[in-house]
Design a protein around this motif. Structure first.
Motif, PDB file in Angstrom:
ATOM      1  N   ALA A 160      65.837  75.953  -8.830  1.00 29.71           N
ATOM      2  CA  ALA A 160      67.105  75.670  -8.164  1.00 29.71           C
ATOM      3  C   ALA A 160      67.080  76.253  -6.759  1.00 29.71           C
ATOM      4  CB  ALA A 160      68.265  76.272  -8.956  1.00 29.71           C
ATOM      5  N   GLU A 161      67.588  75.499  -5.802  1.00 32.32           N
ATOM      6  CA  GLU A 161      67.683  75.943  -4.412  1.00 32.32           C
ATOM      7  C   GLU A 161      66.322  76.317  -3.840  1.00 32.32           C
ATOM      8  OE1 GLU A 161      70.579  79.094  -4.935  1.00 32.32           O
ATOM      9  OE2 GLU A 161      72.179  77.765  -4.258  1.00 32.32           O
ATOM     10  N   VAL A 162      65.291  75.604  -4.283  1.00 29.90           N
ATOM     11  CA  VAL A 162      63.932  75.868  -3.829  1.00 29.90           C
ATOM     12  C   VAL A 162      63.265  74.538  -3.490  1.00 29.90           C
ATOM     13  CG1 VAL A 162      61.631  76.611  -4.568  1.00 29.90           C
ATOM     14  CG2 VAL A 162      63.615  78.018  -5.108  1.00 29.90           C
ATOM     15  N   GLU A 163      62.580  74.487  -2.358  1.00 30.68           N
ATOM     16  CA  GLU A 163      61.835  73.287  -1.965  1.00 30.68           C
ATOM     17  C   GLU A 163      60.346  73.596  -1.929  1.00 30.68           C
ATOM     18  OE1 GLU A 163      62.578  70.208   1.479  1.00 30.68           O
ATOM     19  OE2 GLU A 163      61.237  71.775   2.214  1.00 30.68           O
ATOM     20  N   ILE A 164      59.543  72.677  -2.478  1.00 28.25           N
ATOM     21  CA  ILE A 164      58.091  72.837  -2.485  1.00 28.25           C
ATOM     22  C   ILE A 164      57.478  71.714  -1.649  1.00 28.25           C
ATOM     23  CG2 ILE A 164      56.004  72.900  -3.903  1.00 28.25           C
ATOM     24  CD1 ILE A 164      57.704  73.910  -6.200  1.00 28.25           C
ATOM     25  N   ARG A 165      56.593  72.082  -0.739  1.00 20.99           N
ATOM     26  CA  ARG A 165      55.979  71.108   0.154  1.00 20.99           C
ATOM     27  C   ARG A 165      54.494  71.414   0.309  1.00 20.99           C
ATOM     28  NH1 ARG A 165      58.496  69.585   6.118  1.00 20.99           N
ATOM     29  NH2 ARG A 165      57.032  67.906   6.650  1.00 20.99           N
ATOM     30  N   THR A 166      53.658  70.400   0.216  1.00 18.48           N
ATOM     31  CA  THR A 166      52.211  70.597   0.363  1.00 18.48           C
ATOM     32  C   THR A 166      51.844  70.766   1.837  1.00 18.48           C
ATOM     33  OG1 THR A 166      51.716  69.314  -1.628  1.00 18.48           O
ATOM     34  CG2 THR A 166      49.932  69.597  -0.038  1.00 18.48           C
ATOM     35  N   ILE A 167      51.088  71.814   2.117  1.00 15.84           N
ATOM     36  CA  ILE A 167      50.629  72.076   3.480  1.00 15.84           C
ATOM     37  C   ILE A 167      49.364  71.277   3.760  1.00 15.84           C
ATOM     38  CG2 ILE A 167      49.821  73.856   5.082  1.00 15.84           C
ATOM     39  CD1 ILE A 167      51.331  75.888   3.260  1.00 15.84           C
ATOM     40  N   VAL A 168      48.389  71.390   2.857  1.00 19.05           N
ATOM     41  CA  VAL A 168      47.095  70.734   3.057  1.00 19.05           C
ATOM     42  C   VAL A 168      46.402  70.602   1.712  1.00 19.05           C
ATOM     43  CG1 VAL A 168      45.957  72.950   3.514  1.00 19.05           C
ATOM     44  CG2 VAL A 168      44.891  70.848   4.342  1.00 19.05           C
ATOM     45  N   GLU A 169      45.635  69.526   1.551  1.00 20.30           N
ATOM     46  CA  GLU A 169      44.746  69.370   0.396  1.00 20.30           C
ATOM     47  C   GLU A 169      43.422  70.005   0.806  1.00 20.30           C
ATOM     48  OE1 GLU A 169      45.236  67.873  -2.565  1.00 20.30           O
ATOM     49  OE2 GLU A 169      47.259  67.089  -2.273  1.00 20.30           O
ATOM     50  N   ALA A 316      44.129  64.377   4.383  1.00 18.95           N
ATOM     51  CA  ALA A 316      44.352  65.642   3.675  1.00 18.95           C
ATOM     52  C   ALA A 316      45.396  66.525   4.346  1.00 18.95           C
ATOM     53  CB  ALA A 316      43.038  66.419   3.542  1.00 18.95           C
ATOM     54  N   HIS A 317      45.782  66.182   5.581  1.00 16.48           N
ATOM     55  CA  HIS A 317      46.709  67.044   6.326  1.00 16.48           C
ATOM     56  C   HIS A 317      47.655  66.236   7.205  1.00 16.48           C
ATOM     57  CE1 HIS A 317      43.773  66.435   9.648  1.00 16.48           C
ATOM     58  NE2 HIS A 317      42.860  66.687   8.735  1.00 16.48           N
ATOM     59  N   ALA A 318      48.092  65.079   6.701  1.00 17.05           N
ATOM     60  CA  ALA A 318      48.938  64.181   7.500  1.00 17.05           C
ATOM     61  C   ALA A 318      50.272  64.826   7.857  1.00 17.05           C
ATOM     62  CB  ALA A 318      49.168  62.875   6.737  1.00 17.05           C
ATOM     63  N   ASP A 319      50.951  65.467   6.896  1.00 21.68           N
ATOM     64  CA  ASP A 319      52.241  66.099   7.182  1.00 21.68           C
ATOM     65  C   ASP A 319      52.080  67.249   8.167  1.00 21.68           C
ATOM     66  OD1 ASP A 319      53.540  64.378   5.540  1.00 21.68           O
ATOM     67  OD2 ASP A 319      53.924  65.805   3.926  1.00 21.68           O
ATOM     68  N   LEU A 320      51.004  67.979   8.035  1.00 21.86           N
ATOM     69  CA  LEU A 320      50.757  69.089   8.948  1.00 21.86           C
ATOM     70  C   LEU A 320      50.559  68.571  10.372  1.00 21.86           C
ATOM     71  CD1 LEU A 320      48.633  72.200   8.239  1.00 21.86           C
ATOM     72  CD2 LEU A 320      48.168  70.905  10.309  1.00 21.86           C
ATOM     73  N   ASP A 321      49.824  67.461  10.509  1.00 22.31           N
ATOM     74  CA  ASP A 321      49.605  66.883  11.842  1.00 22.31           C
ATOM     75  C   ASP A 321      50.919  66.422  12.463  1.00 22.31           C
ATOM     76  OD1 ASP A 321      46.896  67.335  11.680  1.00 22.31           O
ATOM     77  OD2 ASP A 321      46.414  65.316  10.982  1.00 22.31           O
ATOM     78  N   THR A 322      51.800  65.862  11.645  1.00 20.08           N
ATOM     79  CA  THR A 322      53.103  65.430  12.146  1.00 20.08           C
ATOM     80  C   THR A 322      53.891  66.615  12.694  1.00 20.08           C
ATOM     81  OG1 THR A 322      53.194  63.586  10.580  1.00 20.08           O
ATOM     82  CG2 THR A 322      55.279  64.326  11.528  1.00 20.08           C
ATOM     83  N   ALA A 323      53.844  67.734  11.952  1.00 19.18           N
ATOM     84  CA  ALA A 323      54.551  68.936  12.403  1.00 19.18           C
ATOM     85  C   ALA A 323      53.948  69.489  13.691  1.00 19.18           C
ATOM     86  CB  ALA A 323      54.512  69.993  11.309  1.00 19.18           C
ATOM     87  N   LEU A 324      52.642  69.394  13.837  1.00 22.69           N
ATOM     88  CA  LEU A 324      51.972  69.906  15.037  1.00 22.69           C
ATOM     89  C   LEU A 324      52.331  69.083  16.273  1.00 22.69           C
ATOM     90  CD1 LEU A 324      48.387  70.663  13.654  1.00 22.69           C
ATOM     91  CD2 LEU A 324      50.157  72.317  14.273  1.00 22.69           C
ATOM     92  N   ALA A 325      52.658  67.819  16.063  1.00 23.08           N
ATOM     93  CA  ALA A 325      52.980  66.939  17.198  1.00 23.08           C
ATOM     94  C   ALA A 325      54.365  67.232  17.778  1.00 23.08           C
ATOM     95  CB  ALA A 325      52.899  65.479  16.761  1.00 23.08           C
ATOM     96  N   LEU A 326      55.189  67.956  17.036  1.00 25.98           N
ATOM     97  CA  LEU A 326      56.538  68.284  17.515  1.00 25.98           C
ATOM     98  C   LEU A 326      56.512  69.581  18.308  1.00 25.98           C
ATOM     99  CD1 LEU A 326      58.464  67.535  14.201  1.00 25.98           C
ATOM    100  CD2 LEU A 326      58.237  66.049  16.202  1.00 25.98           C
ATOM    101  N   PRO A 327      57.491  69.795  19.195  1.00 26.16           N
ATOM    102  CA  PRO A 327      57.553  71.055  19.936  1.00 26.16           C
ATOM    103  C   PRO A 327      57.696  72.229  18.982  1.00 26.16           C
ATOM    104  CG  PRO A 327      59.051  69.427  20.889  1.00 26.16           C
ATOM    105  CD  PRO A 327      58.573  68.865  19.577  1.00 26.16           C
ATOM    106  N   ARG A 328      57.181  73.378  19.366  1.00 27.21           N
ATOM    107  CA  ARG A 328      57.368  74.564  18.535  1.00 27.21           C
ATOM    108  C   ARG A 328      58.866  74.844  18.420  1.00 27.21           C
ATOM    109  NH1 ARG A 328      52.076  76.532  19.716  1.00 27.21           N
ATOM    110  NH2 ARG A 328      51.266  77.838  18.026  1.00 27.21           N
ATOM    111  N   PRO A 329      59.296  75.274  17.219  1.00 23.94           N
ATOM    112  CA  PRO A 329      60.743  75.495  17.023  1.00 23.94           C
ATOM    113  C   PRO A 329      61.266  76.606  17.926  1.00 23.94           C
ATOM    114  CG  PRO A 329      59.480  76.393  15.194  1.00 23.94           C
ATOM    115  CD  PRO A 329      58.531  75.584  16.017  1.00 23.94           C
TER     116      PRO A 329
END
Length: 333
Positions: A160-169, A316-329
Motif C-alpha cells: 500500500a502507498e508504494v510504487e515499484i519501478r524497474t531501473i534496468v534489466e 534493457a534501459h529504455a525508461d532510464l534513457d527517457t529520464a536522462l533526456a529530461l532536465p535534472r529535477p
C-alpha cells in the motif's frame, strides 16, 4: 562470529505468527526453501532448534518461544524508535530522507544526486543484502525509497502507498581467477564453467538463485554451489583462489581476478526502485527516478565492456534513457 540481524527477527516472528514456514515465506516474499535455509542459519547462531514440525504446522520449542518474545520486543522498540525520530524532526522540510539499498556500485552516486536535488537536513542510508528486508523498511515507513534486485515473490506482496519501478534489466557478468584459461577470453560461454566451484549469496539473499540454476540446467549442467558468501571482498578472494561467481556488470577486475561478460547474456536481473507515495517524496516519483537514472548511468562507463553492451541493448534501459533526456529535477520547494 555470525550475529542476528533484524531480518532474522522478522523471519522468526513471521513463522511463529503464521504457524508454518510456507505461509511465513509467502508473507515475507521469499521462497519456502530460502526461508527454511535462513531458519537453519538462525538456529546455528542461537545453538538450538526454534520450531518443530507437527500436524498443526510449525510449533515453537521452549527456546523458540523465548526467542520470539524477545524478537517482538526488539522489533517493537525499533519501530517506536523510527517513529519517534520522524515525529521529533523540527519541521517537515528537515526530516531525514532515508535511502534503503542493497550493496550497489551506484549507491554513492545516488546519494550525491539526492543531496543535490532534495533540500533535507539529513540523508541516511540503510544497506542490507536482503531485498525483502529493504522492502519491509519502505512498507513500514522506515525508509522513503529502496533500491534492490527483484526477488521471487515480490509480485505477491501486499503493498500500500508504494510504487515499484524497474531501473534496468542488468546483465550478469562473471568473475574468475586471472590465471584461469578462460580469463583471456572477451566473453565466456556459461557451459564452459560447468566444472567450476561457484560462490553465491546465502539462499535467503540470492535473488538470482532459481533463475541461475534454471539457465545452467538449460545448457546441460547443475551448478556446483560450494561457497555461500555475503561479503564481496571474501567472494573475490575465493574467485582468485579458483572459484567463480556472478558479478555486477560495471564491476572492475582486481587483484587475482577478472570480470567478463557471458556470451549471449543469458542472465539478466531487474534492478528496481521502490518509492513511497506519501511522506517526503509524495508527488515526486519522476524526480526520484531521474536522480536514480543519472546515478546509475554514471557507473556504466567504468567498465568498457559494459558500456559496449549498454549501447547494443537499449531495450534493457529504455525508461532510464527517457529520464536522462529530461532536465535534472530542480529542488523541491
Amino acid at each position: 562470529m555470525a550475529e542476528l540481524e533484524l531480518r532474522h527477527l522478522r523471519a522468526i516472528c513471521a513463522i511463529a505468527e503464521e504457524g508454518s514456514v510456507s505461509k511465513a515465506a509467502s508473507r515475507l516474499g521469499v521462497t519456502q526453501p530460502a526461508l527454511t535455509a535462513q531458519l537453519r542459519s538462525i538456529e546455528r547462531i542461537l545453538g538450538g532448534e526454534l520450531f518443530r514440525r507437527s500436524p498443526n504446522g510449525s510449533e515453537p520449542t521452549e527456546l523458540g518461544r523465548s526467542v520470539v518474545r524477545s524478537a517482538k520486543v526488539v522489533l517493537q522498540d525499533m519501530a517506536a524508535l523510527m517513529a519517534s525520530a520522524r515525529t521529533d524532526a523540527p519541521v517537515p522540510g528537515e526530516s531525514p530522507l532515508v535511502l534503503a539499498s542493497s550493496p550497489m556500485l551506484f549507491t554513492s552516486a545516488l546519494i550525491a544526486e539526492l543531496r543535490a536535488w532534495f533540500r533535507s537536513s539529513e540523508l541516511r542510508t540503510e544497506i542490507d543484502s536482503s531485498g525483502p528486508a529493504l522492502l519491509d523498511l519502505v512498507v513500514a515507513k522506515q525508509a522513503d525509497l529502496a533500491i534492490f534486485e527483484r526477488f521471487e515473490g515480490l509480485e505477491q506482496r501486499s503493498l500500500a502507498e508504494v510504487e515499484i519501478r524497474t531501473i534496468v534489466e542488468e546483465p550478469q557478468f562473471v568473475a574468475l581467477g586471472e590465471d584461469h584459461p578462460l580469463a583471456a577470453a572477451a566473453e565466456i560461454d556459461l557451459v564452459e564453467l560447468a566444472d567450476m566451484d561457484w560462490v553465491v549469496p546465502p539462499p535467503d539473499q540470492d535473488a538470482m538463485r532459481l533463475r541461475f540454476r534454471e539457465v545452467c540446467e538449460s545448457v546441460g549442467f547443475t551448478p556446483r554451489i560450494t561457497h555461500h558468501v555475503t561479503e564481496a571482498r571474501t567472494a573475490m578472494a575465493l574467485v582468485a583462489a579458483g572459484a567463480v561467481c556472478l558479478a555486477q556488470p560495471a564491476s572492475l577486475s582486481g587483484p587475482g581476478f577478472v570480470i567478463r561478460p557471458l556470451k549471449d547474456g543469458p542472465l539478466r536481473l531487474p534492478v528496481v526502485l521502490v518509492t513511497r507515495s506519501d511522506g517526503l517524496l509524495a508527488g515526486r516519483r519522476h524526480e526520484v527516478f531521474a536522480c536514480v537514472a543519472h546515478a546509475y548511468r554514471s557507473i556504466v562507463d567504468r567498465n568498457p565492456t559494459y558500456a559496449k553492451w549498454w549501447v547494443e541493448h537499449p531495450e534493457a534501459h529504455a525508461d532510464l534513457d527517457t529520464a536522462l533526456a529530461l532536465p535534472r529535477p530542480s529542488r523541491p520547494k
